[in-house]
Design an enzyme around this catalytic site. Structure first.
Site, PDB file in Angstrom:
ATOM      1  N   ALA A 211       0.840  -1.200   0.000  1.00 19.75           N
ATOM      2  CA  ALA A 211       0.000   0.000   0.000  1.00 19.75           C
ATOM      3  C   ALA A 211       0.868   1.241   0.000  1.00 19.75           C
ATOM      4  CB  ALA A 211      -0.942   0.000   1.211  1.00 19.75           C
ATOM      5  N   ASN A 212       0.244   2.397   0.193  1.00 21.86           N
ATOM      6  CA  ASN A 212       0.961   3.652   0.320  1.00 21.86           C
ATOM      7  C   ASN A 212       0.295   4.492   1.405  1.00 21.86           C
ATOM      8  OD1 ASN A 212      -1.186   5.306  -0.916  1.00 21.86           O
ATOM      9  ND2 ASN A 212      -0.666   4.140  -2.759  1.00 21.86           N
ATOM     10  N   ARG A 213       0.783   5.705   1.598  1.00 23.93           N
ATOM     11  CA  ARG A 213       0.325   6.513   2.726  1.00 23.93           C
ATOM     12  C   ARG A 213      -0.846   7.429   2.398  1.00 23.93           C
ATOM     13  NH1 ARG A 213       4.349   6.129   6.644  1.00 23.93           N
ATOM     14  NH2 ARG A 213       6.379   5.447   5.863  1.00 23.93           N
ATOM     15  N   SER A 214      -1.479   7.269   1.271  1.00 21.88           N
ATOM     16  CA  SER A 214      -2.584   8.154   0.899  1.00 21.88           C
ATOM     17  C   SER A 214      -3.748   8.024   1.884  1.00 21.88           C
ATOM     18  CB  SER A 214      -3.078   7.830  -0.507  1.00 21.88           C
ATOM     19  OG  SER A 214      -4.225   8.581  -0.817  1.00 21.88           O
ATOM     20  N   ALA A 277      -4.068   7.305  -5.267  1.00 20.87           N
ATOM     21  CA  ALA A 277      -2.663   6.900  -5.287  1.00 20.87           C
ATOM     22  C   ALA A 277      -2.633   5.384  -5.502  1.00 20.87           C
ATOM     23  CB  ALA A 277      -1.985   7.290  -3.983  1.00 20.87           C
TER      24      ALA A 277
END
Length: 406
Positions: A211-214, A277
């Site tokens: 995942a990412n930090r969005s 994102a």
């Protein structure tokens, strides 16, 4: 006043909250609005057409098969001779009819024939409001452009019952009517806008994912701003922990491939804003069981596959491409060069470029510093709240559509 001289058609559904519609009529008329009322058969069990008519100073309409009215297709006339239709209270039954296109009484027939904006004030038991069928109907109606006010939380008519489901108070509904009438003439009135937001989660095994930090804050803010500008908004959201924007149809997904499928299903649209994102890669073959350490001290080998490029897919459509396609470029270096390359490569009309280096605090934060990149050049924006960025972007989009005659 915003509603002075405006024509309101009030559809009164069959619930105990129908008594509030009497106060609503009084509040609307004292502000200069003309109010006509339609009552469902069930509504007539709670309040009388006589009391409603005394307050509207007009005939109250109750019967789909009234010979006097239907000789000139009265339900169509009532639907068209209004600036706004308000359903209050909107029962679970009435919402279900609206969402599924049923028309077996005067109220539901008028709502199906309506070409003017519609505002509903739901009222029902909390269990009915939270039922999956009602949630599906609400999501469908929001996607169709129906606006909502309430419901509120509090005590129910049933002894000992409390929760979300109380109809909004009359003055709350009046304020929502003023907003809705304002939106109906907004810069994106009549336009459909498709927005993606948040991260995607790409599973490694049943308990781990890439995942990412969005946070989804920027995409959700854009969806809310577009709805306030009068657009019919569909928001395709990855997994987030923030509330859904009001008046917006929300489709929830987890992975990039699910997001692409939802976007393709939501097309056509006048505008596409790809703010999500999306993870660039996924595990080629995720494990069906939790991957365990093997005692060797070595991590397991993960083979990655590239995810579909949603922005490029939409931006390069041969048929059905939105009039405007807006992408986002979240970069930690070479911001403008990368944004310009993305603009060309993915067929976008605008790229909203922002520096997401850790020291900026953009990912998950409440502020953003962006540059709007197009074929005409680069526009530098000051640091703004994500809500202000959303308002400014929506204004740019509305102006571009107006300039192009769309």
């Amino acid at each position: 006043m915003m509603i002075a001289g405006r024509r309101i058609l009030l559809v009164i559904g069959g619930g105990i909250a129908a008594y509030k519609s009497l106060e609503l009529i009084r509040r609307l008329r004292e502000r200069g609005a003309t109010v006509r009322a339609v009552m469902t058969p069930a509504a007539c069990q709670f309040i009388t057409p006589l009391s409603v008519g005394a307050l509207t100073a007009d005939r109250v309409f109750t019967d789909l098969f009234d010979r006097e009215d239907e000789h000139d297709v009265g339900h169509i006339r009532l639907a068209r001779e209004a600036d706004l239709i308000v359903a209050a209270p909107a029962t679970a039954d009435l919402l279900a009819k609206m969402a599924n296109g049923l028309a077996n009484d005067l109220a539901s027939t008028i709502l199906l024939a309506a070409k003017v904006p519609v505002l509903v004030a739901p009222a029902m038991n909390p269990a009915m409001w939270q039922h999956p069928a009602t949630r599906r109907n609400v999501a469908q109606l929001a996607g169709d452009g129906v606006a909502f006010v309430g419901p509120n939380s509090g005590a129910m008519a049933e002894a000992g019952e409390a929760g979300e489901g109380r109809m909004a108070e009359p003055l709350e509904i009046v304020a929502a009517i003023e907003r809705r009438l304002s939106v109906a003439s907004g810069p994106l009135a009549g336009k459909s806008v498709l927005i993606t937001s948040g991260p995607t989660h790409e599973p490694i095994d049943p308990v781990r994912y890439i995942a990412n930090r969005s946070s989804g804050k920027q995409g959700h803010a854009i969806a809310a701003a577009a709805a306030r500008a009068g657009a019919r908004v569909t928001l395709v959201s990855g997994p987030v922990t923030i509330p859904d924007p009001a008046g917006v149809r929300v489709l929830r997904v987890e992975t990039a491939r699910e997001m692409l499928q939802a976007v393709e299903a939501a097309l056509p649209a006048d505008v596409a804003i790809m703010a999500a994102a999306v993870a660039d890669w996924r595990v080629a073959s995720g494990s069906g069981q939790k991957i365990k350490k093997d005692g060797s001290g070595k991590p397991p080998a993960l083979s990655l596959a590239e995810n579909p490029d949603i922005l490029a897919t939409v931006g390069t459509l041969a048929e059905g491409r939105p009039c405007l396609v807006v992408g986002f470029a979240a970069e930690t270096q070479n911001l403008i060069d990368n944004a310009r390359a993305k603009l060309q490569r993915k067929g976008a009309d605008f790229i909203v470029a922002n520096d997401v280096s850790p020291e900026t605090g953009v990912m998950g934060g409440d502020a953003n510093t962006v540059r709007l990149v197009s074929r005409d050049g680069v526009e530098d924006w000051p640091t703004l709240s994500k809500e202000d960025v959303a308002e400014r972007l929506v204004a740019v989009i509305a102006a571009k559509l107006a300039d192009s005659g769309e």
